[in-house]
Write a protein that holds these residues in place. Structure first.
Motif, PDB file in Angstrom:
ATOM      1  N   ALA A 114       6.331  -0.923 -25.100  1.00  0.00           N
ATOM      2  CA  ALA A 114       7.370   0.097 -25.244  1.00  0.00           C
ATOM      3  C   ALA A 114       7.300   1.104 -24.100  1.00  0.00           C
ATOM      4  CB  ALA A 114       7.232   0.813 -26.586  1.00  0.00           C
ATOM      5  N   PHE A 115       6.086   1.508 -23.701  1.00  0.00           N
ATOM      6  CA  PHE A 115       5.938   2.435 -22.582  1.00  0.00           C
ATOM      7  C   PHE A 115       6.532   1.841 -21.312  1.00  0.00           C
ATOM      8  CE2 PHE A 115       3.681   3.551 -18.709  1.00  0.00           C
ATOM      9  CZ  PHE A 115       3.863   4.933 -18.677  1.00  0.00           C
ATOM     10  N   VAL A 116       6.173   0.586 -21.019  1.00  0.00           N
ATOM     11  CA  VAL A 116       6.665  -0.070 -19.808  1.00  0.00           C
ATOM     12  C   VAL A 116       8.185  -0.211 -19.863  1.00  0.00           C
ATOM     13  CG1 VAL A 116       6.638  -2.235 -18.493  1.00  0.00           C
ATOM     14  CG2 VAL A 116       4.480  -1.207 -19.258  1.00  0.00           C
ATOM     15  N   ASP A 117       8.725  -0.614 -21.004  1.00  0.00           N
ATOM     16  CA  ASP A 117      10.188  -0.728 -21.138  1.00  0.00           C
ATOM     17  C   ASP A 117      10.860   0.605 -20.860  1.00  0.00           C
ATOM     18  OD1 ASP A 117      10.139  -3.425 -21.809  1.00  0.00           O
ATOM     19  OD2 ASP A 117      10.262  -3.053 -23.976  1.00  0.00           O
TER      20      ASP A 117
ATOM     21  N   ASP B 245       0.810  -1.216   0.000  1.00  0.00           N
ATOM     22  CA  ASP B 245       0.000   0.000   0.000  1.00  0.00           C
ATOM     23  C   ASP B 245       0.845   1.268   0.000  1.00  0.00           C
ATOM     24  OD1 ASP B 245       0.691  -0.828   2.647  1.00  0.00           O
ATOM     25  OD2 ASP B 245      -0.830   0.489   3.474  1.00  0.00           O
ATOM     26  N   MET B 246       2.046   1.229   0.547  1.00  0.00           N
ATOM     27  CA  MET B 246       2.856   2.442   0.583  1.00  0.00           C
ATOM     28  C   MET B 246       3.650   2.661  -0.692  1.00  0.00           C
ATOM     29  SD  MET B 246       5.018   0.015   1.617  1.00  0.00           S
ATOM     30  CE  MET B 246       4.650  -0.291   3.308  1.00  0.00           C
ATOM     31  N   HIS B 247       3.640   1.708  -1.608  1.00  0.00           N
ATOM     32  CA  HIS B 247       4.296   1.924  -2.894  1.00  0.00           C
ATOM     33  C   HIS B 247       3.486   2.967  -3.657  1.00  0.00           C
ATOM     34  CE1 HIS B 247       6.176  -2.394  -2.962  1.00  0.00           C
ATOM     35  NE2 HIS B 247       6.655  -1.640  -1.990  1.00  0.00           N
ATOM     36  N   PRO B 248       4.127   4.032  -4.095  1.00  0.00           N
ATOM     37  CA  PRO B 248       3.373   5.079  -4.797  1.00  0.00           C
ATOM     38  C   PRO B 248       2.988   4.632  -6.208  1.00  0.00           C
ATOM     39  CG  PRO B 248       5.700   5.598  -4.820  1.00  0.00           C
ATOM     40  CD  PRO B 248       5.546   4.362  -3.968  1.00  0.00           C
ATOM     41  N   PRO B 249       1.932   5.227  -6.748  1.00  0.00           N
ATOM     42  CA  PRO B 249       1.536   4.875  -8.121  1.00  0.00           C
ATOM     43  C   PRO B 249       2.600   5.245  -9.150  1.00  0.00           C
ATOM     44  CG  PRO B 249      -0.058   6.396  -7.126  1.00  0.00           C
ATOM     45  CD  PRO B 249       1.002   6.146  -6.119  1.00  0.00           C
ATOM     46  N   THR B 250       3.580   6.060  -8.751  1.00  0.00           N
ATOM     47  CA  THR B 250       4.684   6.367  -9.669  1.00  0.00           C
ATOM     48  C   THR B 250       5.540   5.128  -9.940  1.00  0.00           C
ATOM     49  OG1 THR B 250       5.991   7.203  -7.798  1.00  0.00           O
ATOM     50  CG2 THR B 250       4.821   8.841  -9.163  1.00  0.00           C
ATOM     51  N   ARG B 251       5.272   4.068  -9.241  1.00  0.00           N
ATOM     52  CA  ARG B 251       5.906   2.792  -9.573  1.00  0.00           C
ATOM     53  C   ARG B 251       5.505   2.380 -10.989  1.00  0.00           C
ATOM     54  NH1 ARG B 251       5.453  -2.974  -6.298  1.00  0.00           N
ATOM     55  NH2 ARG B 251       6.038  -4.279  -8.065  1.00  0.00           N
ATOM     56  N   PHE B 252       4.291   2.758 -11.396  1.00  0.00           N
ATOM     57  CA  PHE B 252       3.747   2.353 -12.690  1.00  0.00           C
ATOM     58  C   PHE B 252       3.659   3.489 -13.713  1.00  0.00           C
ATOM     59  CE2 PHE B 252       1.739  -0.374  -9.424  1.00  0.00           C
ATOM     60  CZ  PHE B 252       2.263  -1.602  -9.813  1.00  0.00           C
TER      61      PHE B 252
ATOM     62  N   GLU C 207      13.764   4.354 -17.124  1.00  0.00           N
ATOM     63  CA  GLU C 207      13.964   5.731 -16.677  1.00  0.00           C
ATOM     64  C   GLU C 207      13.696   5.962 -15.200  1.00  0.00           C
ATOM     65  OE1 GLU C 207      11.551   8.249 -19.116  1.00  0.00           O
ATOM     66  OE2 GLU C 207      12.654   7.748 -20.936  1.00  0.00           O
ATOM     67  N   ARG C 208      12.776   5.228 -14.630  1.00  0.00           N
ATOM     68  CA  ARG C 208      12.382   5.538 -13.249  1.00  0.00           C
ATOM     69  C   ARG C 208      13.493   5.194 -12.265  1.00  0.00           C
ATOM     70  NH1 ARG C 208       8.333   0.543 -12.074  1.00  0.00           N
ATOM     71  NH2 ARG C 208       9.997  -0.838 -11.462  1.00  0.00           N
ATOM     72  N   ASP C 209      13.392   5.787 -11.120  1.00  0.00           N
ATOM     73  CA  ASP C 209      14.358   5.569 -10.047  1.00  0.00           C
ATOM     74  C   ASP C 209      14.022   4.245  -9.372  1.00  0.00           C
ATOM     75  OD1 ASP C 209      15.106   7.360  -6.968  1.00  0.00           O
ATOM     76  OD2 ASP C 209      16.138   5.737  -7.972  1.00  0.00           O
ATOM     77  N   LEU C 210      14.925   3.303  -9.435  1.00  0.00           N
ATOM     78  CA  LEU C 210      14.672   1.988  -8.830  1.00  0.00           C
ATOM     79  C   LEU C 210      15.200   1.880  -7.420  1.00  0.00           C
ATOM     80  CD1 LEU C 210      15.236  -0.365 -11.866  1.00  0.00           C
ATOM     81  CD2 LEU C 210      13.089   0.348 -10.850  1.00  0.00           C
ATOM     82  N   ASP C 211      15.656   2.989  -6.840  1.00  0.00           N
ATOM     83  CA  ASP C 211      16.090   2.995  -5.448  1.00  0.00           C
ATOM     84  C   ASP C 211      14.886   2.692  -4.572  1.00  0.00           C
ATOM     85  OD1 ASP C 211      17.221   3.445  -2.975  1.00  0.00           O
ATOM     86  OD2 ASP C 211      17.376   5.613  -3.229  1.00  0.00           O
ATOM     87  N   PRO C 212      14.954   1.675  -3.701  1.00  0.00           N
ATOM     88  CA  PRO C 212      13.786   1.320  -2.900  1.00  0.00           C
ATOM     89  C   PRO C 212      13.371   2.387  -1.894  1.00  0.00           C
ATOM     90  CG  PRO C 212      15.654  -0.059  -2.301  1.00  0.00           C
ATOM     91  CD  PRO C 212      16.078   0.776  -3.465  1.00  0.00           C
ATOM     92  N   GLU C 213      14.216   3.335  -1.574  1.00  0.00           N
ATOM     93  CA  GLU C 213      13.888   4.341  -0.560  1.00  0.00           C
ATOM     94  C   GLU C 213      12.550   5.043  -0.798  1.00  0.00           C
ATOM     95  OE1 GLU C 213      15.077   5.266   2.514  1.00  0.00           O
ATOM     96  OE2 GLU C 213      16.107   3.369   2.224  1.00  0.00           O
ATOM     97  N   PRO C 214      12.235   5.501  -2.033  1.00  0.00           N
ATOM     98  CA  PRO C 214      10.955   6.198  -2.209  1.00  0.00           C
ATOM     99  C   PRO C 214       9.750   5.285  -1.933  1.00  0.00           C
ATOM    100  CG  PRO C 214      12.377   6.578  -4.099  1.00  0.00           C
ATOM    101  CD  PRO C 214      13.039   5.536  -3.238  1.00  0.00           C
ATOM    102  N   TYR C 215       9.955   3.983  -1.966  1.00  0.00           N
ATOM    103  CA  TYR C 215       8.851   3.052  -1.797  1.00  0.00           C
ATOM    104  C   TYR C 215       8.712   2.583  -0.354  1.00  0.00           C
ATOM    105  CZ  TYR C 215       9.096   3.067  -6.813  1.00  0.00           C
ATOM    106  OH  TYR C 215       9.096   3.467  -8.102  1.00  0.00           O
TER     107      TYR C 215
END
Length: 171
Positions: A154-157, A42-49, A162-170
């Motif tokens: 292509a969008f998902v790739d 639940d704390m994972h932001p929608p910016t994950r997607f 591009e997104r930040d994969l550092d777990p800290e924001p999540y």
């Protein structure tokens, strides 16, 4: 839909996992069944997607019916996935589990990449449904033309690159 049984969650594949073994930054679980399953909390932001601008737009235009979760977010996205694929998602309400740092967790039969595609596909369908209710034939036509050019894979790739994969924001 599977539910938590004590401290364990039955996964769609039939295996079980201890809720306390789930790390807050975890996005995928390597299961004993041999497959990888996407993990969403639940704390994972929608910016994950989705990019921030799209998350803000969705929050502005999507009306939720939940008093507990008035802002459109990850629980709503996962609710869409559960509605479409009820047998493919295990969910646990862990609000009473004092040993974990999340309130809700969803684990899918899909790996994290496929779940990402599913979420994008469902949001596109929701947007298409919403635009179909617009009184502008031009808006609907433009949207349909843009969707013909939109490539979910292509969008998902691109977004995952591009997104930040550092777990800290999540966390």
């Amino acid at each position: 839909m599977a539910t938590a049984g004590g401290e364990r969650l039955e996964l769609p594949c039939g295996e079980t996992v201890a809720l306390t073994s789930l790390d807050l930054g975890m996005r995928e679980l390597d299961c004993d069944c041999g497959e990888a399953h996407a993990v969403v909390m639940d704390m994972h932001p929608p910016t994950r997607f989705f990019p921030e601008f799209l998350v803000e737009t969705l929050d502005d235009v999507v009306e939720t019916t939940s008093e507990e979760m008035p802002d459109f977010g990850t629980p709503h996205l996962m609710g869409m996935v559960m509605e479409e694929f009820p047998e493919q998602i295990a969910v646990a309400d862990a609000t009473d589990e004092g040993d974990v740092g999340f309130a809700m967790v969803w684990i899918s039969q899909f790996d994290s990449r496929r779940l990402h595609e599913v979420v994008v596909e469902l949001v596109v369908e929701m947007m298409e449904h919403a635009i179909s209710h617009a009184e502008s034939e031009r808006a609907m036509t433009e949207f349909e033309e843009q969707m013909l050019e939109f490539d979910v894979t292509a969008f998902v790739d691109q977004y995952r690159d591009e997104r930040d994969l550092d777990p800290e924001p999540y966390v």
